[in-house]
Motif scaffolding. Structure first.
Motif, PDB file in Angstrom:
ATOM      1  N   SER A   1      -6.867   6.296   1.727  1.00 54.56           N
ATOM      2  CA  SER A   1      -5.752   6.754   2.557  1.00 54.56           C
ATOM      3  C   SER A   1      -5.057   7.976   1.975  1.00 54.56           C
ATOM      4  O   SER A   1      -4.342   8.680   2.693  1.00 54.56           O
ATOM      5  CB  SER A   1      -4.735   5.625   2.729  1.00 54.56           C
ATOM      6  OG  SER A   1      -5.288   4.538   3.431  1.00 54.56           O
TER       7      SER A   1
ATOM      8  N   ARG B   1     -12.654   0.447  14.346  1.00 53.18           N
ATOM      9  CA  ARG B   1     -11.518   0.675  13.447  1.00 53.18           C
ATOM     10  C   ARG B   1     -10.970   2.104  13.609  1.00 53.18           C
ATOM     11  O   ARG B   1      -9.755   2.324  13.548  1.00 53.18           O
ATOM     12  CB  ARG B   1     -11.924   0.423  12.000  1.00 53.18           C
ATOM     13  CG  ARG B   1     -12.279  -1.034  11.698  1.00 53.18           C
ATOM     14  CD  ARG B   1     -11.073  -1.943  11.815  1.00 53.18           C
ATOM     15  NE  ARG B   1     -11.401  -3.326  11.456  1.00 53.18           N
ATOM     16  CZ  ARG B   1     -11.296  -4.353  12.282  1.00 53.18           C
ATOM     17  NH1 ARG B   1     -10.854  -4.162  13.529  1.00 53.18           N
ATOM     18  NH2 ARG B   1     -11.592  -5.579  11.896  1.00 53.18           N
TER      19      ARG B   1
ATOM     20  N   ALA C   1      -8.593   1.509   9.097  1.00 55.26           N
ATOM     21  CA  ALA C   1      -8.482   0.318   8.267  1.00 55.26           C
ATOM     22  C   ALA C   1      -9.861  -0.127   7.796  1.00 55.26           C
ATOM     23  O   ALA C   1     -10.885   0.209   8.404  1.00 55.26           O
ATOM     24  CB  ALA C   1      -7.817  -0.806   9.059  1.00 55.26           C
TER      25      ALA C   1
ATOM     26  N   PRO D   1      -8.723  -4.725   2.248  1.00 54.88           N
ATOM     27  CA  PRO D   1      -7.680  -3.886   1.643  1.00 54.88           C
ATOM     28  C   PRO D   1      -7.697  -4.010   0.127  1.00 54.88           C
ATOM     29  O   PRO D   1      -8.273  -4.927  -0.440  1.00 54.88           O
ATOM     30  CB  PRO D   1      -6.386  -4.479   2.224  1.00 54.88           C
ATOM     31  CG  PRO D   1      -6.731  -5.905   2.543  1.00 54.88           C
ATOM     32  CD  PRO D   1      -8.172  -5.898   2.947  1.00 54.88           C
TER      33      PRO D   1
END
Length: 272
Positions: free
Chosen positions: A220, A117, A229, A212
């Motif tokens: 973030s 990732r 991610a 998410p």
């Protein structure tokens, strides 16, 4: 005739137990991960349920199962859900012969997924960040491993161990600092600021999260040059789910489960 085997025949059912989220993308991530597990192990009956907010709930899933079941928590740490909530639900399902696998983390397979990732996000081999010219010198690049966090010190210790596994996985062995999005400190923003203060010009955040949602957005916003991610339905994560299932069955073959064996819950392996 559907072709589905009788509940008590074949290998034990793998019941993947996810946390649950109000966010559709988060639920879709769980579904995609479970689909990959099914593809890896087509001989198994693989079901999924959620601890909160999404149906089927864990009690609903247990009610619909028969025979022998291995519950695999889709959770990165062995916190309250693994230690208390899942065993409590099993105590109300005396019709099942059930075992609880270990939480997913820490594990080298998670380091593999985290590294991928980061690579996808643009964390280069030399530990720089995208768009910055020149080669970084000593102390130029570092990482913050952003986990959900827990009030359970053992669960947070697992995150610290995962940070070390990630450091060993990455070229150049960069500094990797564990941080927590709730219930413990430092926060990712605090960890990013501290690394900058130590002289690291480029600091990235590795999202130690399954999908998410609110925590991913908060990671973030930590002030890093980039944020990877969440793990999502990575192949290494799907392999890890099947590994935890096989570990639980290995414990069964090696003798009676350790820990609680309640009169109402049948055979139960407490998470280890």
């Amino acid at each position: 005739m559907t072709g589905r085997r009788a509940p008590d025949s074949g290998p034990p059912t793998l019941l993947a137990v996810a946390h649950g989220t109000r966010e559709a993308d988060g639920v879709a991530t769980t579904e995609a991960l479970v689909a990959r597990v099914r593809a890896l192990r087509p001989e198994l009956r693989v079901e999924r349920c959620f601890l909160d907010l999404v149906s089927p709930s864990l009690p609903q899933a247990l009610t619909g199962l028969r025979g022998e079941v291995v519950l695999v928590p889709l959770l990165l740490g062995a916190g309250y859900h693994v230690r208390v909530d899942i065993p409590a639900a099993l105590a109300d399902a005396p019709h099942l012969r059930a075992r609880v696998a270990r939480a997913l983390g820490p594990d080298p397979l998670l380091a593999e997924a985290l590294a991928d990732r980061l690579d996808e996000a643009g964390w280069p081999k030399e530990a720089g960040c995208p768009g910055e010219a020149g080669r970084p010198g000593p102390g130029a690049g570092a990482l913050v491993l952003a986990a959900a966090g827990s009030t359970d010190p053992a669960a947070n210790a697992g995150t610290a161990a995962m940070a070390e596994l990630l450091r060993r996985r990455l070229p150049g062995l960069p500094a990797v600092v564990p941080a927590y999005l709730c219930a413990a400190g430092p926060t990712p923003a605090e960890a990013v600021a501290a690394l900058h203060a130590e002289g690291h010009r480029r600091v990235a955040v590795a999202s130690y999260l399954l999908g998410p949602g609110f925590f991913a957005r908060r990671a973030s916003a930590a002030g890093a040059c980039l944020t990877s991610a969440p793990l999502g339905p990575h192949d290494a994560l799907a392999r890890l789910v099947t590994l935890r299932y096989d570990e639980a069955l290995g414990d069964r073959r090696n003798g009676p489960p350790e820990g609680r064996t309640g009169a109402r819950s049948g055979r139960m392996l407490t998470p280890g």
